[in-house]
Design a protein around this motif. Structure first.
Motif, PDB file in Angstrom:
ATOM      1  N   PRO A 146       8.823  -2.650   6.722  1.00 41.54           N
ATOM      2  CA  PRO A 146       7.369  -2.494   7.856  1.00 41.54           C
ATOM      3  C   PRO A 146       6.166  -1.611   7.214  1.00 41.54           C
ATOM      4  O   PRO A 146       6.582  -1.475   6.260  1.00 41.54           O
ATOM      5  CB  PRO A 146       8.580  -1.344   8.769  1.00 41.54           C
ATOM      6  N   GLY A 147       4.965  -1.515   7.630  1.00 47.44           N
ATOM      7  CA  GLY A 147       4.401  -1.045   8.197  1.00 47.44           C
ATOM      8  C   GLY A 147       3.284  -0.794   8.673  1.00 47.44           C
ATOM      9  O   GLY A 147       3.319  -1.151  10.027  1.00 47.44           O
ATOM     10  N   VAL A 148       2.115  -0.966   8.912  1.00 48.79           N
ATOM     11  CA  VAL A 148       1.187  -0.801   9.493  1.00 48.79           C
ATOM     12  C   VAL A 148       0.685  -1.857  10.059  1.00 48.79           C
ATOM     13  O   VAL A 148       0.737  -3.313   9.235  1.00 48.79           O
ATOM     14  CB  VAL A 148      -0.329  -0.158   9.696  1.00 48.79           C
ATOM     15  N   LEU A 149      -0.120  -2.453  11.345  1.00 46.07           N
ATOM     16  CA  LEU A 149      -0.046  -3.877  11.795  1.00 46.07           C
ATOM     17  C   LEU A 149      -1.704  -4.282  10.923  1.00 46.07           C
ATOM     18  O   LEU A 149      -1.920  -3.939  10.580  1.00 46.07           O
ATOM     19  CB  LEU A 149      -0.733  -3.755  13.374  1.00 46.07           C
ATOM     20  N   SER A 150      -1.052  -6.113  10.660  1.00 49.37           N
ATOM     21  CA  SER A 150      -2.013  -6.784   9.889  1.00 49.37           C
ATOM     22  C   SER A 150      -1.731  -8.412  10.934  1.00 49.37           C
ATOM     23  O   SER A 150      -0.748  -8.283  10.578  1.00 49.37           O
ATOM     24  CB  SER A 150      -1.191  -6.175   8.503  1.00 49.37           C
ATOM     25  N   ALA A 151      -2.958  -8.915  10.224  1.00 49.54           N
ATOM     26  CA  ALA A 151      -2.719  -9.897  10.871  1.00 49.54           C
ATOM     27  C   ALA A 151      -2.254 -11.131   9.237  1.00 49.54           C
ATOM     28  O   ALA A 151      -1.310 -11.545   9.454  1.00 49.54           O
ATOM     29  CB  ALA A 151      -4.162 -10.109  10.632  1.00 49.54           C
ATOM     30  N   ASN A 152      -2.334 -10.184   8.674  1.00 48.27           N
ATOM     31  CA  ASN A 152      -1.281 -10.910   6.762  1.00 48.27           C
ATOM     32  C   ASN A 152       0.329 -11.261   6.959  1.00 48.27           C
ATOM     33  O   ASN A 152       0.835 -10.172   7.283  1.00 48.27           O
ATOM     34  CB  ASN A 152      -1.739 -10.226   6.085  1.00 48.27           C
ATOM     35  N   LEU A 153       0.604 -12.274   7.677  1.00 49.08           N
ATOM     36  CA  LEU A 153       2.484 -12.462   7.810  1.00 49.08           C
ATOM     37  C   LEU A 153       2.707 -12.563   6.710  1.00 49.08           C
ATOM     38  O   LEU A 153       4.032 -12.159   6.502  1.00 49.08           O
ATOM     39  CB  LEU A 153       2.139 -13.634   8.589  1.00 49.08           C
ATOM     40  N   ILE A 154       1.879 -13.027   5.281  1.00 48.11           N
ATOM     41  CA  ILE A 154       3.141 -12.622   3.908  1.00 48.11           C
ATOM     42  C   ILE A 154       3.159 -11.617   2.908  1.00 48.11           C
ATOM     43  O   ILE A 154       3.166 -11.484   2.596  1.00 48.11           O
ATOM     44  CB  ILE A 154       2.723 -14.007   2.856  1.00 48.11           C
ATOM     45  N   SER A 155       2.711 -10.394   3.838  1.00 52.91           N
ATOM     46  CA  SER A 155       2.400  -9.710   3.246  1.00 52.91           C
ATOM     47  C   SER A 155       3.504  -8.755   3.313  1.00 52.91           C
ATOM     48  O   SER A 155       3.516  -8.668   5.162  1.00 52.91           O
ATOM     49  CB  SER A 155       1.326  -9.077   2.648  1.00 52.91           C
ATOM     50  N   ALA A 156       4.039  -7.004   2.619  1.00 56.21           N
ATOM     51  CA  ALA A 156       4.604  -6.150   4.178  1.00 56.21           C
ATOM     52  C   ALA A 156       3.693  -5.846   4.856  1.00 56.21           C
ATOM     53  O   ALA A 156       2.396  -5.368   4.367  1.00 56.21           O
ATOM     54  CB  ALA A 156       4.947  -5.066   2.873  1.00 56.21           C
ATOM     55  N   GLY A 157       4.862  -5.336   6.386  1.00 49.31           N
ATOM     56  CA  GLY A 157       3.453  -4.655   6.716  1.00 49.31           C
ATOM     57  C   GLY A 157       3.722  -4.911   8.339  1.00 49.31           C
ATOM     58  O   GLY A 157       5.259  -5.927   8.649  1.00 49.31           O
ATOM     59  N   ASN A 158       3.933  -4.694   9.525  1.00 44.22           N
ATOM     60  CA  ASN A 158       3.987  -4.698  11.073  1.00 44.22           C
ATOM     61  C   ASN A 158       5.664  -4.119  10.952  1.00 44.22           C
ATOM     62  O   ASN A 158       6.190  -3.977   9.746  1.00 44.22           O
ATOM     63  CB  ASN A 158       4.010  -6.510  10.834  1.00 44.22           C
ATOM     64  N   GLN A 159       5.487  -3.473  12.394  1.00 49.75           N
ATOM     65  CA  GLN A 159       7.002  -3.717  12.654  1.00 49.75           C
ATOM     66  C   GLN A 159       7.573  -4.241  13.750  1.00 49.75           C
ATOM     67  O   GLN A 159       6.305  -4.457  15.149  1.00 49.75           O
ATOM     68  CB  GLN A 159       6.654  -2.239  12.586  1.00 49.75           C
ATOM     69  N   THR A 160       8.313  -4.447  14.729  1.00 44.16           N
ATOM     70  CA  THR A 160       8.907  -5.082  16.114  1.00 44.16           C
ATOM     71  C   THR A 160       9.605  -3.282  16.713  1.00 44.16           C
ATOM     72  O   THR A 160       9.364  -2.635  15.494  1.00 44.16           O
ATOM     73  CB  THR A 160       9.901  -5.766  16.059  1.00 44.16           C
ATOM     74  N   ILE A 161       9.735  -3.504  17.836  1.00 44.01           N
ATOM     75  CA  ILE A 161       9.355  -2.580  18.704  1.00 44.01           C
ATOM     76  C   ILE A 161      11.750  -1.941  18.054  1.00 44.01           C
ATOM     77  O   ILE A 161      11.614  -0.839  17.583  1.00 44.01           O
ATOM     78  CB  ILE A 161       9.909  -2.593  19.764  1.00 44.01           C
ATOM     79  N   PRO A 162      12.066  -2.707  18.520  1.00 41.13           N
ATOM     80  CA  PRO A 162      13.895  -3.117  18.176  1.00 41.13           C
ATOM     81  C   PRO A 162      13.807  -2.322  16.988  1.00 41.13           C
ATOM     82  O   PRO A 162      14.802  -1.405  16.579  1.00 41.13           O
ATOM     83  CB  PRO A 162      14.846  -4.164  18.382  1.00 41.13           C
ATOM     84  N   ALA A 163      13.728  -3.073  15.513  1.00 40.68           N
ATOM     85  CA  ALA A 163      13.748  -3.022  15.041  1.00 40.68           C
ATOM     86  C   ALA A 163      13.633  -0.926  14.627  1.00 40.68           C
ATOM     87  O   ALA A 163      13.286  -0.184  13.662  1.00 40.68           O
ATOM     88  CB  ALA A 163      12.805  -3.307  13.415  1.00 40.68           C
ATOM     89  N   GLU A 164      12.250  -0.510  14.836  1.00 41.63           N
ATOM     90  CA  GLU A 164      11.908   0.426  14.676  1.00 41.63           C
ATOM     91  C   GLU A 164      12.644   1.149  15.597  1.00 41.63           C
ATOM     92  O   GLU A 164      13.320   2.640  15.167  1.00 41.63           O
ATOM     93  CB  GLU A 164      10.863   0.704  15.549  1.00 41.63           C
ATOM     94  N   ILE A 165      13.370   1.397  16.576  1.00 40.56           N
ATOM     95  CA  ILE A 165      14.206   1.721  17.345  1.00 40.56           C
ATOM     96  C   ILE A 165      15.141   2.200  16.443  1.00 40.56           C
ATOM     97  O   ILE A 165      15.893   3.400  16.622  1.00 40.56           O
ATOM     98  CB  ILE A 165      14.507   1.325  19.042  1.00 40.56           C
ATOM     99  N   ALA A 166      15.827   1.166  15.935  1.00 43.25           N
ATOM    100  CA  ALA A 166      17.320   1.198  15.652  1.00 43.25           C
ATOM    101  C   ALA A 166      17.013   1.590  13.900  1.00 43.25           C
ATOM    102  O   ALA A 166      17.944   2.574  13.951  1.00 43.25           O
ATOM    103  CB  ALA A 166      17.164  -0.148  14.498  1.00 43.25           C
ATOM    104  N   LEU A 167      15.755   2.052  13.084  1.00 44.76           N
ATOM    105  CA  LEU A 167      15.576   2.310  11.924  1.00 44.76           C
ATOM    106  C   LEU A 167      15.781   4.364  11.916  1.00 44.76           C
ATOM    107  O   LEU A 167      16.157   4.828  11.621  1.00 44.76           O
ATOM    108  CB  LEU A 167      14.367   2.002  10.877  1.00 44.76           C
TER     109      LEU A 167
END
Lengths: 259, 316
Positions: B250-271
């Motif tokens: 996970p990481g900060v929001l980014s338009a790039n889908l093929i590098s590390a980054g972004n996060q989803t709500i359920p994963a954030e909660i679980a982690l």
């Protein structure tokens, strides 16, 4: 616009079961031919071989020859899709496409195979076909409404309009009035007599009065017993079948002694 | 005579037993209904009450120097929607195709095994999917990411480098797609086989090819069902926790889908939930509330889409 049908030694199977045996029949163009007979005698099965709808069921096949103006529709290399666009069919229960408007239903067959038609041509076809099916006056103001909103009899005439829109050579009708009330039945019967001016019409019916009213020739099918194949017993002018049948079983059937 | 028989039938002592059975059964049904509503109400109440501190918190009150709750949850909302959206884009065509193959194209002896295999996909636990995505699918996709980054870098979603491990939002989406595939497929198949024979034959008798018959008779009939199936899949994808938590780096929001980054709500909660307390816990629960609302809205939109075509659905 209308073609002659010759069945030569035709056998129809469901898997290994032979449902109809050894049919030889010639159906004249621009006439109405009725198939009558008790339930299970194979008349609908035979009708469905005339436009290769029979083989839609798994395992179903046909042996023998079926000539449409001399061309065998079961010859190798013949595309059943092409056969069906030449031989239209109207079913027992009215089956307009529920998601389509009345107009779209009429045009459904024309838009197949990637064909495109201009709006003007389409309008003309819609009006001509609906007039041809004696439905125009009733629906001309609601062509954009769903076809499923019509009454049963109107739906059946819509299906006939849909069938004649593609200008087939032959129109097959499988008990087209069995789900209709008497007034709608009359409307469809009147229509059948008009259709024969242009098309070869073949109709399966359980209603012997109907056969007597609409048809020029009548074919009587019968079955010897359960599990036995249906056979064509007698085929003649309608008046002869009903007034002076040659076969005993035909006479028993048309006089209401069985079936 | 007839009156007596009728009376004795009306006063049949045996029917009293039937009535008792009716009462017990309707009691059970009523209780079950009430319990479900009560549970739902309590969960909703819990979510709202526990979220309030985070939702109403001013600057400085949130953990880790976040300025407001929305700036925290906003990027994850987008991340969740992108991951689920891409997953559905990948899964829906495949699912509809497979369902159609099973219902209308394949011979009988093939369609059953294929159906079983698809159903088997649903039986795999999501943590296994996560492990598979992280250790197998991710590395497998790295060359593709490299190629995309080099050759399609001008498209924003592929711009700005690629992940060497393959643990990206796109990989997570692919894993999600595989996970929602069986749901969508089996629902679509159920609906496709229910297409009235009458309409299929109407199309064929007009001279339609098999594919035209599918377009004329099967799809219009199944449209509402396909939408429902996709929505069910979306519900699963939106709420999927374990697979995304394992796959995505996970990481900060980014338009790039093929590098590390972004996060989803359920994963954030679980982690983060196991170590969270106080305001951090409120933040995560509020994020859960947001997810709940998103799912609800999506479902309402789907219902609206379905009902818009009601007149032509064939139900009348």
């Amino acid at each position: 616009m209308s073609k002659r049908i010759d069945a030569i030694d035709l056998n129809v199977y469901y898997g290994k079961f032979r449902a109809v045996a050894d049919v030889d029949i010639t159906i004249e163009p621009k006439s109405v031919t009725a198939f009558i007979g008790p339930s299970g005698c194979g008349k609908t099965t035979f009708l469905r071989t005339l436009n290769r709808m029979h083989e839609v069921l798994p395992g179903a096949h046909v042996e023998g020859k079926l000539l449409l103006d001399g061309d065998d529709i079961y010859a190798p290399g013949v595309d059943p899709v092409a056969v069906r666009s030449n031989v239209g069919m109207v079913f027992q229960r009215p089956n307009p496409f529920p998601t389509m408007t009345i107009r779209e239903n009429v045009l459904a067959g024309l838009k197949l195979n990637g064909q495109r038609i201009s709006k003007g041509d389409a309008d003309a076809v819609v009006e001509k076909s609906l007039r041809g099916a004696n439905l125009w006056q009733e629906v001309k103001d609601r062509l954009e409404k769903p076809g499923s909103g019509l009454s049963g009899g109107q739906q059946q005439r819509l299906c006939i309009a849909r069938t004649i829109a593609v200008e087939p050579e032959v129109i097959l009708m499988d008990e087209p009035c069995s789900a209709l009330d008497p007034i709608s039945t009359l409307a469809v019967e009147d229509l059948i007599s008009e259709l024969k001016e242009q098309y070869t019409v073949v109709i399966v019916t359980h209603n012997m009065q109907q056969a007597a009213r609409v048809s020029d020739k009548t074919a009587f099918f019968n079955i010897a017993g359960t599990g036995k194949p249906g056979k064509l017993i007698e085929y003649a002018e309608t008046s002869q079948i009903f007034n002076n049948p040659q076969e005993k079983s035909t006479e028993d059937y048309v006089s209401g002694r069985f079936g | 005579m007839t009156t007596t028989t009728q009376q004795s039938a009306l006063h049949d002592p045996k029917s009293a037993g039937g009535r008792a059975g009716d009462k017990i059964f309707s009691g059970i049904a009523l209780t079950a209904g009430i319990v479900i509503l009560a549970i739902l109400a309590f969960v909703a109440l819990y979510l709202v009450v526990e979220s309030l501190p985070a939702l109403t918190a001013g600057e400085g009150e949130l953990t880790n120097g976040k300025t407001s709750f929305w700036s925290y949850v906003g990027p994850m909302m987008v991340g969740t929607l992108i991951a689920s959206g891409v997953a559905l884009l990948l899964a829906t065509p495949v699912a509809v195709g497979v369902a159609l193959f099973i219902s209308h194209y394949s011979p009988k002896h093939l369609s059953q095994p294929i159906g079983y295999v698809i159903d088997l996909l649903a039986a795999i636990p999501s943590v296994v999917y996560g492990a598979w995505g992280m250790t197998f699918l991710g590395p497998l996709l790295v060359p593709a990411y490299r190629w995309l980054s080099e050759n399609a870098g001008w498209i924003p979603i592929f711009a700005g480098g690629y992940s060497q491990t393959g643990r990206t939002l796109f990989t997570a989406s692919v894993v999600l797609a595989v996970m929602v595939l069986p749901i969508i497929t089996s629902m679509c198949r159920e609906i496709f086989v229910q297409t009235p024979k009458l309409h299929e034959e109407a199309a064929l008798a007009l001279g339609a090819t098999r594919w035209e018959m599918v377009k004329m008779a099967v799809f219009p009939f199944a449209r509402a069902g396909i939408v429902s199936a996709v929505m069910l899949g979306l519900g699963r994808a939106l709420g999927e926790t374990m697979a995304v938590a394992l796959v995505l780096s996970p990481g900060v929001l980014s338009a790039n889908l093929i590098s590390a980054g972004n996060q989803t709500i359920p994963a954030e909660i679980a982690l983060n939930f196991p170590e969270a307390f106080g305001m951090r816990q409120n933040e995560l629960i509020a994020a859960g509330l947001v997810l709940f609302v998103i799912t609800l809205v999506v479902n309402m939109i789907a219902r609206w889409i379905v009902s818009r075509h009601k007149e032509f659905s064939g139900a009348n």
